[in-house]
Design an enzyme around this catalytic site. Structure first.
Site, PDB file in Angstrom:
ATOM      1  CG  ASP A 111      -8.412  -2.943  12.208  1.00  0.00           C
ATOM      2  OD1 ASP A 111      -8.272  -2.549  13.384  1.00  0.00           O
ATOM      3  OD2 ASP A 111      -8.314  -2.202  11.221  1.00  0.00           O
ATOM      4  CB  SER A 121      -5.733   3.114   6.075  1.00  0.00           C
ATOM      5  OG  SER A 121      -6.054   3.590   7.360  1.00  0.00           O
ATOM      6  CG  PHE A 143     -15.016  -1.665   3.707  1.00  0.00           C
ATOM      7  CD1 PHE A 143     -15.882  -2.555   4.351  1.00  0.00           C
ATOM      8  CD2 PHE A 143     -14.040  -1.024   4.457  1.00  0.00           C
ATOM      9  CE1 PHE A 143     -15.771  -2.789   5.721  1.00  0.00           C
ATOM     10  CE2 PHE A 143     -13.924  -1.244   5.819  1.00  0.00           C
ATOM     11  CZ  PHE A 143     -14.785  -2.131   6.460  1.00  0.00           C
ATOM     12  NE  ARG A 167      -1.952  -2.569   9.810  1.00  0.00           N
ATOM     13  CZ  ARG A 167      -1.505  -3.371  10.766  1.00  0.00           C
ATOM     14  NH1 ARG A 167      -1.772  -4.652  10.746  1.00  0.00           N
ATOM     15  NH2 ARG A 167      -0.784  -2.898  11.759  1.00  0.00           N
ATOM     16  CD  GLU A 189     -17.479   2.089   2.325  1.00  0.00           C
ATOM     17  OE1 GLU A 189     -18.719   2.048   2.419  1.00  0.00           O
ATOM     18  OE2 GLU A 189     -16.746   2.470   3.267  1.00  0.00           O
ATOM     19  CG  HIS A 209      -5.836  -2.465   5.479  1.00  0.00           C
ATOM     20  ND1 HIS A 209      -5.243  -1.480   4.730  1.00  0.00           N
ATOM     21  CD2 HIS A 209      -5.625  -2.123   6.768  1.00  0.00           C
ATOM     22  CE1 HIS A 209      -4.699  -0.582   5.532  1.00  0.00           C
ATOM     23  NE2 HIS A 209      -4.909  -0.956   6.784  1.00  0.00           N
ATOM     24  NE  ARG A 243      -0.660  -0.145   4.910  1.00  0.00           N
ATOM     25  CZ  ARG A 243      -0.865   0.515   6.044  1.00  0.00           C
ATOM     26  NH1 ARG A 243      -1.720   1.509   6.083  1.00  0.00           N
ATOM     27  NH2 ARG A 243      -0.245   0.178   7.147  1.00  0.00           N
TER      28      ARG A 243
END
Ligand SMILES: Cc1ncc(C[n+]2csc(CCOP(=O)(O)OP(=O)(O)O)c2C)c(N)n1
Ligand SMILES: [Mg+2]
Lengths: 289, 310
Positions: free
Chosen positions: B115, B35, B81, B166, B56, B107, B8
């Protein structure tokens, strides 16, 4: 296509478009006549009077755009696009046929003149916002028009898009709610009410108008007013009648997705013609003079 | 220890770099720009950056509208998402009309860690791969991410899904590496069997191959960075030249890399296939390396599966 502001002419075109809608859906024995008839006058006003568009320059980056978010009203759009010269009118006979260019719901890759593919309700306003954002970035002054259903307004994404347009001050978006108070399973107020719809759009930061969705001069003057308002997106709540123009279809929920048989078609066409003072077939060329 | 770089991070840098190069690049994010790293682009090109808020579905539709006007939108959020939450929008507003939107899922997988399961996409590759017109990109490291980004801005037309992670992973490619669309790469030659891996599992497959080497088992390691279109020529070659294949992915063993490889080889050149991946279960909170241990995304697991083939 040359534009006209003559109300009689626009009424005449609406009559022809309604006949097209009924002819093509009856021929296909498939499609959505009710919501097409309620949207007819708005779409006729847009394509024949308001929008800057030209079938000879289909991909013109400066053109106005139209997103038919309630994509099931595709037959109206197809009728008007063929009359404007985007494709031959004979294509209307092939609605929903395999290999044809006129899909059940608008397909921007198959049908010339369609600005956005739609069909899954709730998505068109976001796409219209995207077009409007691109217009702002590129400092172009085109307007993006969008038509959503009142049942469609139950989709959460509509309200996400409502926030986006207001947040980014997309004054180049002018949208309509086709407020016919019917959806598939019944009246909108019974299934999942959306009132007070004007207050909702106001609260979401839009400038709102209310019009009679079948009064061409009201529609045109409202769009003129809407274009003059800066800094906000504009929502025109258009109070409409599902099945408009054919007495046995008006306000009948069942005609959402049910087509006519041949006898009903004959009755419907003759009613439309009788009620239209001019009655005679005119085509886009005549309109443009 | 080699340098660890999250894909990322490479994405964010490449996006900002390419934003300079091409005025049509725009970025959208759904309140996760810090993020996903699209924030870097957002800072440099605020007029071309659209934070859509936590919506989204609207983001995908807006990206589609931008694409109809000639923009190259990168729409990023967590992989759960961007794929599952907004799937109908991706399908009907982007994929079906073949619009030039780059859907970015950061992620991805259990590597997301703390998470927990709600944020660990383990089905995103399966979902995106099943969409007609969609291409699916899964870079194995930061260098490959950078090169895929060049490709996505300079050459590629059509809908794309880019899967990112991530946490940092080792840099595997040298900076001269150039990504080729639809081509896998052999990172280590081998003659007994083939480890076919993608994304954050490629470096672990390489470790497994080294250990196997010590036991005189020669494992080839292939990186499949384009999950779709799949490099079936290379896979058929591996099936012909080695005794079997172990697929390795940080994703459900259903429908992702294993699914793609098994589908194509069962038709083109049947061979024995063993699957290493998430065993059709959700993850949980924990440190990424602990989760990899607990859920069997390890060199040891790859080795034991490899031995089953011989
Ligand atoms: C996401 C989605 N859900 C369901 C449908 C099926 N559907 C087609 S039309 C319709 C009712 C639409 O009602 P409304 O928006 O009021 O349209 P109108 O009355 O103008 O025809 C439904 C539920 C759909 N096309 N898309
Ligand atoms: Mg309705």
């Amino acid at each position: 296509m040359m534009k006209t502001n003559d109300i009689k002419t626009l009424q005449q075109i609406s009559c022809e478009v309604r006949k097209d809608v009924l002819n093509m859906t009856t021929k296909a024995q498939s499609g959505h006549p009710g919501g097409s008839l309620s949207a007819t006058d708005i779409i006729v006003c847009l394509y024949c009077s308001v929008m800057e568009h030209d079938p000879a320059k289909m991909m013109d980056p400066d053109r106005d755009r139209f997103v038919l978010s309630k994509g099931h009203a595709a037959p109206v759009l197809y009728s008007i696009l063929s009359r404007a010269g985007y494709f031959p009118k004979t294509e209307l006979n092939n609605l929903r046929q395999v290999g044809g260019m006129l899909q059940g719901h608008p397909d921007m890759n198959k049908t010339p003149g369609v600005d956005m593919s739609t069909g899954s309700l709730g998505q068109g306003l976001s796409a219209a916002n995207g077009m409007a954002l691109a217009g702002k970035m590129d400092k172009k002054d085109y307007t993006v028009y969008c038509l959503i259903g009142d049942g469609e307004s139950q989709e959460g994404q509509i309200w996400e898009a409502a926030m986006t347009a207001a947040h980014y001050k997309l004054d180049n978006v002018i949208a309509f709610v086709d407020n016919n108070n019917l959806q598939i399973d019944g009246s909108v107020s019974d299934v999942m009410g959306i009132e007070p719809v004007v207050d909702k759009w106001k609260a979401f930061g839009w400038h709102t108008f209310e019009v009679d969705a079948h009064n061409h001069s009201e529609i045109l003057s409202t769009i003129t007013q809407a274009k003059a308002i800066k800094g906000k997106p504009k929502m025109i709540i258009a109070r409409s009648t599902k099945g408009k123009g054919v007495s046995f279809m008006e306000n009948v929920c069942g005609f959402h997705g049910k087509t006519l048989d041949d006898a009903q078609l004959r009755d419907a066409v003759s009613e439309l013609e009788t009620n239209n003072s001019l009655g005679a077939e005119i085509n886009a060329e005549e309109v443009s003079q | 220890m080699t340098e660890l770089v999250p894909t990322r991070k490479a994405y964010g840098e490449a996006l900002a770099r390419l934003g300079k190069e091409n005025q049509n690049v725009v970025a959208l994010d759904a309140d996760l720009a810090c993020s996903t790293k699209s924030i870097q682009f957002g800072k440099e090109f605020p007029e071309r950056f659209i934070n859509i808020g936590i919506s989204e579905q609207d983001m995908m539709g807006t990206a589609a509208g931008l694409a109809t006007c000639g923009k190259i939108p990168f729409a990023s959020t967590f992989a759960v998402f961007s794929t599952a939450r907004a799937l109908d929008q991706v399908r009907n507003s982007i994929c079906y009309p073949k619009l030039n939107v780059r859907i970015v899922g950061s992620h991805a997988g259990l590597l997301t860690g703390e998470d927990g399961a709600s944020h660990q996409a383990i089905e995103d590759m399966a979902i995106m791969r099943a969409l007609p017109n969609m291409s699916v990109f899964v870079p194995a490291d930061s260098v490959e991410t950078n090169s895929i980004m060049d490709f996505l801005v300079r050459e590629f037309k059509g809908p794309a899904y880019l899967r990112l992670s991530r946490k940092g992973t080792p840099v595997l490619y040298d900076s001269n590496y150039r990504y080729k669309y639809g081509k896998g790469t052999i990172l280590k030659e081998g003659t007994d069997l083939t480890l076919v891996a993608c994304g954050s599992m490629v470096h672990i497959a390489l470790q497994a191959a080294e250990t196997l080497q010590k036991e005189n088992i020669s494992a080839r390691v292939v990186n499949i960075s384009t999950l779709k279109p799949l490099d079936t020529d290379l896979l058929v070659r591996c099936a012909n030249e080695t005794k079997g294949i172990v697929t390795v992915e940080d994703h459900n063993i259903i429908g992702g890399l294993a699914g793609a490889v098994a589908e194509s080889l069962s038709e083109l050149r049947p061979t024995k296939i063993k699957r290493v991946g998430v065993m059709d279960t959700y993850g949980e909170s924990g440190k990424p390396n602990e989760l990899y241990q607990k859920y069997g995304l390890t060199a040891e697991k790859i080795i034991s599966k490899a031995k089953e083939l011989l």
